[in-house]
Write an enzyme that holds these catalytic residues in place. Structure first.
Site, PDB file in Angstrom:
ATOM      1  N   HIS A 154      -3.558  13.255  -2.718  1.00  0.00           N
ATOM      2  CA  HIS A 154      -4.001  12.163  -3.212  1.00  0.00           C
ATOM      3  C   HIS A 154      -3.981  10.791  -2.174  1.00  0.00           C
ATOM      4  CE1 HIS A 154      -0.174  11.328  -4.158  1.00  0.00           C
ATOM      5  NE2 HIS A 154      -0.795  10.118  -5.101  1.00  0.00           N
ATOM      6  N   ASP A 155      -3.400  10.144  -1.661  1.00  0.00           N
ATOM      7  CA  ASP A 155      -2.479   9.681  -0.405  1.00  0.00           C
ATOM      8  C   ASP A 155      -3.894   9.468   0.949  1.00  0.00           C
ATOM      9  OD1 ASP A 155      -1.654   8.315  -2.479  1.00  0.00           O
ATOM     10  OD2 ASP A 155       0.425   8.640  -1.408  1.00  0.00           O
TER      11      ASP A 155
ATOM     12  N   ASP B 167       7.890  10.373  -6.987  1.00  0.00           N
ATOM     13  CA  ASP B 167       7.474   9.610  -6.420  1.00  0.00           C
ATOM     14  C   ASP B 167       8.159   8.714  -5.724  1.00  0.00           C
ATOM     15  OD1 ASP B 167       4.767   8.283  -5.832  1.00  0.00           O
ATOM     16  OD2 ASP B 167       5.685   6.458  -6.426  1.00  0.00           O
TER      17      ASP B 167
ATOM     18  N   ASP C 196       4.498  14.767 -11.587  1.00  0.00           N
ATOM     19  CA  ASP C 196       5.047  13.370 -11.018  1.00  0.00           C
ATOM     20  C   ASP C 196       5.598  12.477 -11.701  1.00  0.00           C
ATOM     21  OD1 ASP C 196       4.740  11.542  -8.770  1.00  0.00           O
ATOM     22  OD2 ASP C 196       2.479  12.580  -9.054  1.00  0.00           O
TER      23      ASP C 196
ATOM     24  N   GLU D  26       8.479  12.486  -2.578  1.00  0.00           N
ATOM     25  CA  GLU D  26       7.369  11.939  -1.748  1.00  0.00           C
ATOM     26  C   GLU D  26       8.950  11.089  -0.462  1.00  0.00           C
ATOM     27  OE1 GLU D  26       3.393   8.892  -1.215  1.00  0.00           O
ATOM     28  OE2 GLU D  26       5.309   8.615  -2.661  1.00  0.00           O
TER      29      GLU D  26
HETATM   30  C1  NOJ Z   1       3.437   6.666  -3.660  1.00  0.00           C
HETATM   31  C2  NOJ Z   1       2.387   7.421  -4.500  1.00  0.00           C
HETATM   32  O1  NOJ Z   1       1.491   8.892  -3.832  1.00  0.00           O
HETATM   33  C3  NOJ Z   1       0.818   6.552  -4.012  1.00  0.00           C
HETATM   34  O2  NOJ Z   1      -0.245   7.396  -4.187  1.00  0.00           O
HETATM   35  C4  NOJ Z   1       1.327   5.312  -5.283  1.00  0.00           C
HETATM   36  O3  NOJ Z   1       0.521   4.681  -4.715  1.00  0.00           O
HETATM   37  C5  NOJ Z   1       2.243   4.740  -4.188  1.00  0.00           C
HETATM   38  N1  NOJ Z   1       3.323   5.612  -4.438  1.00  0.00           N
HETATM   39  C6  NOJ Z   1       3.289   3.833  -5.673  1.00  0.00           C
HETATM   40  O4  NOJ Z   1       3.720   4.159  -6.863  1.00  0.00           O
END
Ligand code: NOJ
Length: 536
Positions: A336-337, A207, A105, A274
């Site tokens: 993970h989100d 990210d 990441d 992302e």
């Molecule tokens: C995206 C990430 O996937 C998430 O987990 C994170 O909280 C935010 N970016 C902020 O970095």
């Protein structure tokens, strides 16, 4: 002949990515948090038992862990919580020895407020690092410089009394946004990327990649209701046209690609980014006009849709239609989100989802634990800062420790240790390895087929019409192989008549208990069943 065709495809196109959330994979230091040595311990599971091709590690950098590592205090080191740089080097080496690629990441949009750069930046208005972050004066009435909002709730601006200005943070106030328009910042971040590339990594997951370029005039976002696939409070009351994805992002991505290309001279490096952009034309533009930007922007579209045959078919067809010539598709069903697959779609449906993900055209990304059907856990209180700000549950539920065995703490950590999040339920790797029809066995079989089937790795995609409305059927095809995928989204039996496709033999049922004869003129799909059929 087959080999000749294959050489055109790269590892990140034919392979399967597996996301590891290091905090939750395997704890070897008995502090309740997973670590790099824990990942090394499980590499045989990943490469042999499961059979994935590339690992993506969520952040392991030094961090106050306010956003569980996405608040980076040093872009070129390992947090002692997870190990050392030497452990990291061993992980790279041990992964490569097993033929596994490793991507990490990279968090370019913001740092932690504890990063030495920000500590300097906030120390005075004339500090040389002041402009490394985004500082603005208040409006004459003292209010925030514009209407931009933090993804995690509230305004994106925090007032700093000492120096009398606001600073920008697209996420938590502990995650100030870096100013990518300052060439020194760009250079420092590129140096950080080189640091890891020089250590042998195979690429990056970037990210919130399109956040790094914002409107240079800091104009207000238009007020417009823009619901997202998850509740995001006030954030969805604006059209985010000025705070993210300014058109200068394309040049920034081209630069990142050039940097990766330099390293690809010796072995192919890649980046997957992302980007939550659901305007598909705009999303596709991030591959670059000449395919000279991102190798792949993550495709999150499926996450926004109900588990219905028409909706999923529509995602796939829209994507196939919008992809620029030569651009490589990819699919994501969890990370993970997000709420876990089993909790989002249901247990039976999750098996069909596995077949979908691993048979579509493009790179699949799996999320640790989905291969054993881990559900999202429910917690009364949220550790996740986003969850604390929202009325809805936060993201802890999908981040619980990996469940290795039926022993204490599911084999994640020792019995006497309290894991950072509780173990969620009773599905385990060890049980499922020996259960003939387990979810893990299904993933193993699908991954194994994918490895040997040219049609699944790089074959063309074509929707098969003339199937019941609760079914989705498609053909994957190379010169040498034709594979038919039939998926039922229904809890009732479905009958399909596909004699026009000729003859076929069954490779796999998601139920893992069907014999090998299949008559294309009269196929029965049991409730929530998927079939993989090789056409003769
Ligand atoms: C995206 C990430 O996937 C998430 O987990 C994170 O909280 C935010 N970016 C902020 O970095």
């Amino acid at each position: 002949m087959l080999e000749q065709v294959k050489v055109n495809y790269l590892w990140w196109q034919t392979g399967v990515i597996y996301q590891i959330y290091p905090r939750s994979f395997k704890d070897t230091t008995n502090n309740g948090v997973g670590d790099l040595n824990g990942i090394i311990e499980k590499l045989d599971y990943l490469s042999e038992t499961l059979g994935v091709d590339c690992l993506w590690l969520s952040p392991f950098y030094p961090s106050p862990q306010v956003d569980f590592g996405y608040d980076v205090a040093d872009f070129t080191n390992v947090d002692p919580l997870f190990g050392t740089l030497a452990d990291f080097d061993r992980l790279v080496q041990a992964s490569h020895q097993r033929g596994l690629k490793l991507i990490i990441d990279f968090v370019p949009n913001h740092s932690s407020d504890q990063h030495p750069w920000f500590i300097e930046s906030r120390s005075s208005k004339d500090n040389p690092k002041r402009d490394w972050y985004i500082w603005k004066d208040a409006k004459p009435d003292g209010s925030v410089p514009n209407n931009w909002l933090s993804v995690f709730g509230g305004p994106a601006w925090t007032w700093e009394e000492e120096t009398g200005q606001y600073y920008l943070h697209s996420f938590l106030k502990e995650q100030p946004d870096l100013n990518w328009r300052n060439p020194e910042v760009e250079a420092a971040m590129f140096d950080a990327m080189r640091f890891w590339l020089d250590r042998g990594i195979d690429g990056f997951r970037i990210d919130v990649a399109h956040f790094i370029m914002k409107d240079p005039d800091f104009r207000d976002n238009p007020i417009e209701n823009k619901p997202m696939h998850r509740p995001m409070g006030e954030y969805t009351s604006q059209d985010h046209i000025h705070d993210i994805g300014h058109e200068d992002i394309h040049e920034a991505f081209r630069k990142i690609r050039r940097l990766l290309n330099e390293y690809s001279q010796t072995s192919e490096r890649m980046c997957v980014a992302e980007i939550h952009e659901f305007n598909l034309e705009k999303w596709a533009s991030y591959y670059g006009d000449n395919l000279d930007e991102l190798h792949m922007p993550f495709n999150f579209l499926t996450l926004t849709k109900p588990w219905k045959a028409y909706a999923i078919r529509d995602v796939v067809e829209s994507l196939e239609n919008v992809l620029p010539e030569g651009a490589w598709p990819n699919y994501v069903l969890g990370n993970h989100d997000e709420n876990r697959i089993v909790s989002r779609y249901g247990k039976a449906q999750a098996r069909v989802a596995a077949m979908l993900l691993l048979t579509l055209r493009g790179t699949p990304t799996l999320y640790y634990g989905d291969e054993i059907g881990m559900p999202s856990a429910e917690f009364a209180q949220s550790l996740d800062p986003w969850g604390q700000n929202l009325e809805e549950a936060g993201r802890d539920g999908c981040r619980t420790p990996m469940q290795w065995d039926a022993g204490p703490n599911a084999g994640f950590t020792e019995e006497s240790v309290t894991p950072w999040l509780p173990i969620s339920n009773d599905v385990h790797v060890n049980d499922q390895v020996s259960e003939p029809a387990s979810m893990l066995r299904l993933y193993q079989r699908l991954l194994a087929f994918r490895k040997t089937a040219s049609a699944l790795q790089w074959g063309s995609y074509q929707t098969v019409g003339n199937v019941p409305e609760d079914c989705f059927a498609y053909l994957r095809e190379t010169e040498n192989q034709r594979i038919l995928v039939l998926l039922s989204f229904s809890d009732e039996q479905q009958n399909l008549h596909l004699e026009s496709l000729g003859t076929g033999h069954l490779l796999l049922s998601t139920h893992l208990n069907k014999d090998h004869n299949v008559d294309l003129a009269d196929i029965t799909l049991r409730p929530h069943e998927g079939l993989l059929i090789e056409l003769g």
